[in-house]
Design a protein around this motif. Structure first.
Motif, short mmCIF file in Angstrom:
data_model
loop_
_atom_site.label_atom_id
_atom_site.label_comp_id
_atom_site.label_asym_id
_atom_site.label_seq_id
_atom_site.Cartn_x
_atom_site.Cartn_y
_atom_site.Cartn_z
N GLY A 39 38.49 33.43 46.42
CA GLY A 39 37.77 32.63 45.43
C GLY A 39 37.66 33.25 44.06
N LEU A 40 38.34 34.34 43.80
CA LEU A 40 38.29 34.99 42.50
C LEU A 40 39.55 34.65 41.71
N SER A 41 39.41 34.61 40.41
CA SER A 41 40.57 34.34 39.56
C SER A 41 40.99 35.61 38.85
N GLU A 42 42.21 35.59 38.30
CA GLU A 42 42.72 36.75 37.60
C GLU A 42 41.88 37.07 36.39
N THR A 43 41.29 36.06 35.80
CA THR A 43 40.47 36.27 34.60
C THR A 43 39.14 36.94 34.93
N SER A 44 38.84 37.08 36.23
CA SER A 44 37.59 37.76 36.61
C SER A 44 37.65 39.24 36.26
N PHE A 45 38.84 39.75 36.00
CA PHE A 45 39.02 41.18 35.75
C PHE A 45 39.54 41.40 34.34
#
Length: 967
Positions: A39-45
């Motif tokens: 449920g995480l996106s690449e933009t989370s990092f």
């Protein structure tokens, strides 16, 4: 980037760079796939998060694998407060678990998440090594407490416990878990075991039956260990070690409080005091834990400067050799915990000084290493510059230790030796180049060692052993393992574990603190001496058995420590003389004789031995106690004669006389001891006489340590006074028959102390068909008219060893008459040749060193001597030659002397003939020294030549005699 390690206190985070950027990118992409699935996106990092995590994933496969399992944890770690996140991961463990399976899964998942968080906080430079240790201890505390709480409730629901408050199961439950070492101090590693001590109160309100408490709680702890360290699909929680409990070899896993306190009061060691400096209750009834530690304070902290502890610490310090050459230290393959200049030396540096002064200064009783370093500086025990340096070294080495364990989730403290591994650990520690990492690490290690070497610089080294000799603590010191192997011990683990058990006071000799302190000082010299025997492991095992049987050790250890020659003698016995070693391991009291000054230099006459034995019997409680004392005296004195031979104070050729003097004395005193109660019952036969005639080795005064006694018991009485005059009168023949049987029992019946001597009466008139005691009249008649040749030969060595002066004179006169009888030399010679042929066929020699049976050995020489006695002046006329034969440059007497030397050494050291290839190396050296020959091959050749020449002389003399020479 510069090759300098960022200060732990710096706010600037470590710049973590991968050794292989392509692998870092690949693993980052794999992680993103897992994150998206969660449920995480690449933009989370952010880009910074990407760089840090990518480098961490490449450098630590373990961190990568865990992050892929828990992507949200990795995200939380870099976006939220680390401490709050850690608390949130551990919070579920405080909730009630419905099953053991749920508990085990929860513990493992919580640890995975917590360790991933801690690792990323560490690698990103957000947490110091101090914070990492505290966080890991927090995880261990939470998981331990959850498991204990579950097991307590399970026992309650099954009716085994009656918990006062199930909402708080720990309250008055009767069990407390104490965290030791790094765990208790909040300095835990990623891959550390957790060292625990479990204390119980059998009389706590929750315990229904105090008598079942140990069994009940021991089962609980076994289940707890299984929960914590059994590997499942989710891994394990913590390896759990309970060896720091009191005397782990004999105490249960759950130790009653009173038993533990008694142990520490009576047998506690200084290293155990040091271990409890960091102790902290973490699970179960914390109040019980605090009560236990409070009661233990007088043991840990002495009221005044603890000079006994100083002496013990000096000994430990001197066993852990300080390497004065501070240059020869390689970083690859170095153990940063236990190796030179490592973490253990910093901890030792702090804890020993805490032990010495902590009793007087309560501020020095803290658990944390760095806090106590600063306190030692504040109190003036060390310079502030030393404190600052050791603090920096400790933090650096702990960082290296943490990163070593993060590489592959391995319980290791050793820096890799391969180039790839070195590069990875260097980058994990913030270095771009391996050279910079090695230079910095080496600098820290050498500085620690220099400060460590200055600790107690006035103490002289205990030994010149190259390496550690440390036997404290709960783990085997690797340096000690290496040092023991270098010394020649093939089983160093056995040696270390045995010596640790000595320090636990499990043997009576080790019960007193004084004995243990002496042993600490004495151990290096002991090990060096045992190693010098050439049979290091066997000698050590025999010493351990010997020690186990000693009633007390302080006097012996003090004597051995201050008398190197006596220590050398003891270890020579243990390593070179299995028969003597068996004697002292079965009956350690025999060694007591060596504690008397001058014993090794004394020759004793028969009267000397008699006097010593009589004095001992004066202290006997009763008749049976007297027989025990007689056995003790005989074994002690035989042992003393043996030690004099090994020490060189007594020549092996002269030992037969000493062994014979002892046997005569024991026989005489035994007869007198038996006589008193026997005469009380049966009185005496008026005018009668009694005596003992020795034959065999005792008759010829060539007795060995293993010889039995060949005896003929004789008596005479007046025909008109043939009955004894006691309450239970007996006829003289019956009287002396029973009296003889009592003597045999006194000498040969086995008791708790063994036997005094084996006795052999087969040479009496008519052999086993004849009575045990013979009348002098029957004796003379038999040997004059009926004796076989072999009996006459045996009689040629006869000697009176017990009798009144008048009766001894009478027996000697009768023997003289028997030897004056004219005998047929031809018949005698033929009989002897036949006898010798039969003996060689039925009892062949085991080897050339079986000098009694060998053709040309002692039997041949004995027959020649006995024939000369029987033939008297006519011996030479009959063809018997004297002692002028040369072998080469050696007479028959000198050959006899060599044989006696071999026989004495073999019987003394080995007990029986063994093939030379089975000889201990030490014995081989001893017998070669006694024979003054360079090697075994030369000795064998020498004996072969000697025996061949003697046997040829024997055959030619007897054949000449058989042909009637001189007639």
């Amino acid at each position: 980037m510069t090759d300098s390690y960022p200060s732990i206190k710096s706010e600037k985070p470590i710049i973590l760079l991968p050794t292989d950027p392509s692998v870092a990118d690949e693993r980052w992409e794999q992680f993103l796939d897992c994150a998206k699935a969660d449920g995480l996106s690449e933009t989370s990092f952010s880009d910074e998060h990407t760089r840090i995590l990518g480098a961490a994933f490449q450098l630590s496969p373990h961190v990568f694998e865990t992050a892929c399992r828990h992507p949200k944890v990795a995200h939380v770690c870099i976006t939220e407060n680390f401490h709050e996140a850690l608390d949130s991961f551990l919070q579920p463990l405080t909730e009630k678990m419905e099953s053991r399976a749920e508990l085990e899964a929860s513990l493992r998942i919580a640890k995975q998440k917590a360790c991933l968080l801690i690792a990323l906080a560490d690698l990103s430079g957000q947490w110091t090594s101090d914070q990492v240790g505290e966080a890991m201890a927090q995880v261990a505390n939470a998981t331990t407490s959850a498991a204990i709480r579950f097991l307590l409730l399970d026992l309650h629901h099954r009716g085994k416990l009656q918990l006062p408050d199930t909402a708080s199961p720990e309250t008055q439950c009767g069990l407390t878990v104490i965290a030791m070492g790094k765990h208790g101090a909040g300095e835990l590693n990623y891959s550390s075991d957790i060292d625990l001590v479990v204390i119980i109160d059998p009389h706590a309100p929750a315990v229904p039956d105090a008598s079942e408490a140990i069994t009940l709680f021991t089962r609980l702890i076994k289940q707890f260990i299984a929960i914590m360290q059994t590997r499942t699909g989710d891994g394990y929680v913590f390896r759990t070690d309970l060896r720091l409990r009191p005397d782990p070899g004999s105490m249960p896993l759950a130790v009653p409080l009173t038993l533990a306190l008694h142990y520490y009061e009576s047998r506690g060691q200084n290293w155990e005091r040091a271990a409890f400096i960091k102790a902290s209750p973490i699970a179960g009834d914390l109040a019980l834990g605090e009560e236990f530690l409070a009661a233990l304070q007088p043991f840990i902290w002495r009221r005044y400067l603890d000079y006994a502890a100083i002496a013990d610490i000096h000994s430990i310090k001197r066993q852990i050799q300080s390497h004065r050459d501070l240059t020869d230290l390689a970083v690859p393959g170095h153990n940063v915990k236990l190796g030179r200049g490592g973490i253990r030396e910093i901890e030792f540096f702090v804890q020993t000084q805490q032990l010495i002064a902590g009793g007087r200064m309560s501020s020095l009783r803290g658990r944390k290493t760095l806090d106590m370093l600063q306190e030692l500086a504040d109190q003036g025990w060390i310079e502030q510059s030393v404190c600052d340096a050791m603090t920096a070294h400790y933090r650096y080495l702990r960082d290296v230790e943490h990163r070593l364990q993060l590489m592959n989730d391995a319980q290791t403290h050793t820096i890799p030796q391969d180039e790839e591994g070195l590069a990875v650990i260097a980058h994990l520690c913030g270095f771009e180049r391996v050279e910079g990492f090695q230079q910095a690490t080496r600098s820290h290690l050498l500085s620690v060692e220099a400060h460590y070497a200055d600790l107690f610089t006035t103490a002289d080294p205990l030994s010149d052993v190259d390496g550690n000799l440390s036997f404290t603590g709960d783990v085997r010191d690797p340096g000690t393992m290496v040092a023991l192997e270098k010394m020649g011990f093939e089983r160093p683990k056995l040696v270390i574990d045995s010596i640790k058990s000595w320090h636990y006071g499990r043997y009576p000799a080790m019960q007193s603190p004084e004995a243990r302190e002496q042993l600490t000082e004495f151990t290096p010299a002991l090990l060096r001496a045992l190693a010098g025997t050439g049979e290091a492991d066997e000698a050590f095992i025999r010493f351990d058995t010997f020690l186990k049987g000693l009633p007390a050790g302080f006097q012996l250890f003090s004597l051995l420590r201050n008398n190197p020659k006596l220590l050398d003698l003891l270890t020579r016995i243990l390593g070179t003389a299995p028969a003597m070693a068996q004697t002292i391991t079965r009956r350690p009291h025999v060694f007591d004789g060596l504690l008397e000054p001058g014993q090794l230099k004394r020759d004793c006459a028969v009267e000397d031995y008699k006097q010593g034995l009589q004095q001992s019997l004066m202290l006997a409680r009763d008749y049976e106690d007297g027989l025990e004392r007689l056995r003790i005296f005989a074994s002690e004195q035989r042992f003393m004669i043996g030690t004099r031979i090994l020490s060189g104070a007594l020549a092996a050729t002269d030992a037969g006389a000493q062994f014979s003097n002892l046997a005569e004395a024991v026989l005489a005193v035994a007869v007198d001891w038996v006589r008193v109660p026997f005469e009380r019952d049966h009185g005496v036969v008026p005018g009668a006489s009694f005596g003992a005639l020795a034959l065999g080795n005792l008759g010829s005064r060539t007795l060995t340590a293993a010889s039995d006694l060949d005896l003929i018991l004789l008596y005479r009485f007046d025909d008109d006074r043939h009955t004894s005059n006691g309450p239970k009168p007996l006829h003289a023949s019956q009287y002396y028959g029973r009296f003889a049987q009592r003597i045999i029992t006194a000498l040969s019946a086995p008791t708790a102390q063994g036997i005094a001597y084996e006795t052999d009466f087969r040479l009496r008139p008519a052999g086993q068909k004849g009575p045990i005691a013979s009348s002098l009249r029957a004796f003379n008649r038999y040997y004059l008219n009926e004796a076989w040749t072999w009996e006459l030969l045996a009689l040629a060595r006869a000697r009176v060893v017990y009798a009144s002066d008048a009766f001894a004179s009478r027996v000697k006169s009768d023997l003289k008459k028997l030897f004056e009888v004219e005998r047929d030399p031809v018949g005698l010679a033929k009989d002897v040749l036949d006898m010798r042929k039969t003996l060689l066929k039925e009892h062949p020699p085991a080897s050339v060193f079986d000098v009694k049976r060998a053709a040309g050995g002692l039997t041949d020489l004995g027959f020649l001597t006995q024939l000369q006695r029987l033939m008297g002046n006519k011996a030479n006329e009959a063809g018997l030659m004297g002692s002028e034969l040369q072998i080469p440059n050696m007479t028959l007497e000198e050959a006899h002397s060599s044989y006696l030397t071999v026989q004495q050494m073999v019987r003394l050291c080995l007990g029986q003939n063994r093939m030379p290839e089975e000889w201990p190396d030490g014995f081989r050296r001893e017998i070669l020294k006694a024979l003054d020959l360079p090697d075994l091959k030369t000795a064998q050749a020498h004996l072969v030549d000697m025996q061949a020449t003697v046997h040829a002389h024997f055959q030619s003399s007897l054949k000449k005699m058989a042909k009637g020479a001189g007639t």
